[in-house]
Write a protein that holds these residues in place. Structure first.
Motif, PDB file in Angstrom:
ATOM      1  N   GLN A  20     -41.936  30.286  27.942  1.00 30.11           N
ATOM      2  CA  GLN A  20     -42.224  29.059  27.527  1.00 30.11           C
ATOM      3  C   GLN A  20     -43.566  29.171  27.020  1.00 30.11           C
ATOM      4  N   ASP A  21     -44.744  29.286  28.268  1.00 31.41           N
ATOM      5  CA  ASP A  21     -45.823  29.004  28.237  1.00 31.41           C
ATOM      6  C   ASP A  21     -46.574  30.009  27.506  1.00 31.41           C
ATOM      7  N   LYS A 178     -46.224  20.372  31.942  1.00 32.15           N
ATOM      8  CA  LYS A 178     -45.181  20.952  31.182  1.00 32.15           C
ATOM      9  C   LYS A 178     -44.520  20.162  30.076  1.00 32.15           C
ATOM     10  N   ALA A 179     -44.675  18.509  30.276  1.00 29.46           N
ATOM     11  CA  ALA A 179     -44.496  17.838  29.244  1.00 29.46           C
ATOM     12  C   ALA A 179     -45.402  18.011  27.875  1.00 29.46           C
ATOM     13  N   GLN A 180     -46.421  18.186  28.201  1.00 23.73           N
ATOM     14  CA  GLN A 180     -47.547  18.345  27.468  1.00 23.73           C
ATOM     15  C   GLN A 180     -47.528  19.691  26.733  1.00 23.73           C
ATOM     16  N   THR A 181     -46.925  20.690  27.467  1.00 26.45           N
ATOM     17  CA  THR A 181     -46.857  21.889  26.818  1.00 26.45           C
ATOM     18  C   THR A 181     -45.839  21.945  25.700  1.00 26.45           C
ATOM     19  N   TRP A 182     -44.834  21.350  26.276  1.00 29.10           N
ATOM     20  CA  TRP A 182     -43.706  21.151  25.073  1.00 29.10           C
ATOM     21  C   TRP A 182     -44.239  20.362  23.865  1.00 29.10           C
ATOM     22  N   ALA A 183     -45.222  19.387  24.158  1.00 25.64           N
ATOM     23  CA  ALA A 183     -45.651  18.703  22.886  1.00 25.64           C
ATOM     24  C   ALA A 183     -46.374  19.605  22.316  1.00 25.64           C
ATOM     25  N   HIS A 211     -26.291  30.400  31.378  1.00 26.30           N
ATOM     26  CA  HIS A 211     -26.361  28.878  31.535  1.00 26.30           C
ATOM     27  C   HIS A 211     -27.173  28.217  30.499  1.00 26.30           C
ATOM     28  N   ARG A 212     -26.765  27.625  29.488  1.00 28.74           N
ATOM     29  CA  ARG A 212     -27.556  26.916  28.578  1.00 28.74           C
ATOM     30  C   ARG A 212     -27.863  25.458  28.837  1.00 28.74           C
ATOM     31  N   HIS A 213     -28.890  25.219  28.892  1.00 31.09           N
ATOM     32  CA  HIS A 213     -29.379  23.660  29.053  1.00 31.09           C
ATOM     33  C   HIS A 213     -29.879  23.219  27.690  1.00 31.09           C
ATOM     34  N   PRO A 214     -30.437  21.855  27.571  1.00 28.62           N
ATOM     35  CA  PRO A 214     -31.241  21.119  26.483  1.00 28.62           C
ATOM     36  C   PRO A 214     -32.429  22.123  26.725  1.00 28.62           C
ATOM     37  N   TYR A 232     -39.287  19.212  29.797  1.00 28.14           N
ATOM     38  CA  TYR A 232     -38.833  18.983  28.624  1.00 28.14           C
ATOM     39  C   TYR A 232     -37.957  17.459  28.738  1.00 28.14           C
ATOM     40  N   ASP A 233     -37.637  17.029  29.828  1.00 26.62           N
ATOM     41  CA  ASP A 233     -36.904  15.716  29.979  1.00 26.62           C
ATOM     42  C   ASP A 233     -37.927  14.518  29.599  1.00 26.62           C
ATOM     43  N   GLN A 234     -39.242  14.956  30.268  1.00 23.63           N
ATOM     44  CA  GLN A 234     -40.372  13.923  29.913  1.00 23.63           C
ATOM     45  C   GLN A 234     -40.805  13.967  28.563  1.00 23.63           C
ATOM     46  N   TRP A 235     -41.016  15.253  28.112  1.00 22.13           N
ATOM     47  CA  TRP A 235     -41.281  15.173  26.802  1.00 22.13           C
ATOM     48  C   TRP A 235     -40.518  14.447  25.755  1.00 22.13           C
TER      49      TRP A 235
END
Length: 239
Positions: A20-21, A178-183, A211-214, A232-235
């Protein structure tokens, strides 16, 4: 994302694991440099699936960011499996993921980023690439001392001295959660880039692609999965 006005001679080498990063950093670099190449490192990691994931993400990047696709140059892979055997950790051998006597997680590969940057700087020198870009982060990381900006500053100075020229090390995620990275990924490429990261990038330390997650594929229990899921949840809650 719209192509930014840039210096046509600017260039960068992105340390690209396929996670992701580094995927977010690749999009960030493509928006800022006229020529971007990538480098990956095979250090005998247990989650070697990332070496295949990185190719899918690279190919997908050109698809979801067509306006900057022509800036994406060659990929390079460096075989340092010998280093992985020396730097024994839970990422290279079948060991439990826990805290060691120094208070560091056993997923810490001693000197990994220092070695990566040294190889990357040598490659960039020979390829005529000006800037190194890495996804190191000291805000939301797993306790790795070689992810700190202080370490990057010291490496930047050492590499610049050793190569007798400036070797800038850009770390766009350094102070992000990590939320800001998603953003940031969403800012760079909207939903298509976020979906590419979810479907094709790989971060799980155990190499789980079943295993697939959101937020993507992974075991859901290792430190990398927990950070990615929480971010991800926070973002998503604020998106």
């Amino acid at each position: 994302m719209s192509a930014s006005p840039i210096n046509p001679s600017s260039s960068a080498l992105v340390l690209f694991s396929g996670g992701q990063d580094s995927a977010t950093c690749l999009a960030w670099a493509l928006d800022r440099f006229a020529r971007v190449e990538t480098v990956g490192f095979d250090y005998g990691q247990r989650h070697a699936v990332e070496m295949q994931a990185r190719l899918k993400v690279r190919d997908g990047m050109a698809r979801v960011l067509p306006e900057v696709a022509d800036r994406l140059g060659p990929d390079h892979v460096v075989d340092i499996t010998g280093f992985g055997r020396i730097a024994d950790s839970a990422l290279t051998t079948d060991r439990a993921i826990e805290m060691d006597a120094r208070g560091l997680p056993t997923t810490f590969v001693p000197g990994r980023n220092l070695v990566f940057l040294t190889y990357a700087a040598a490659l960039a020198d020979r390829r005529g690439l000006e800037v190194l870009v890495g996804g190191m982060c000291e805000t939301d990381y797993s306790g790795y001392p070689d992810c700190r900006r202080e370490t990057m500053d010291a490496m930047q100075q050492a590499l610049s001295l050793g190569l007798d020229k400036p070797v800038p090390i850009e770390t766009p995620l350094m102070h992000m959660t990590k939320a800001q990275t998603w953003a940031l990924a969403h800012d760079q490429g909207g939903d298509p880039l976020v979906q590419l990261i979810i479907e094709d990038s790989h971060t799980c330390y155990l190499g789980d692609r079943d295993h697939r997650h959101p937020w993507g594929y992974g075991c859901g229990a290792c430190p990398a999965c927990e950070l990615r899921a929480a971010g991800y949840d926070q973002w998503a809650a604020g998106a």
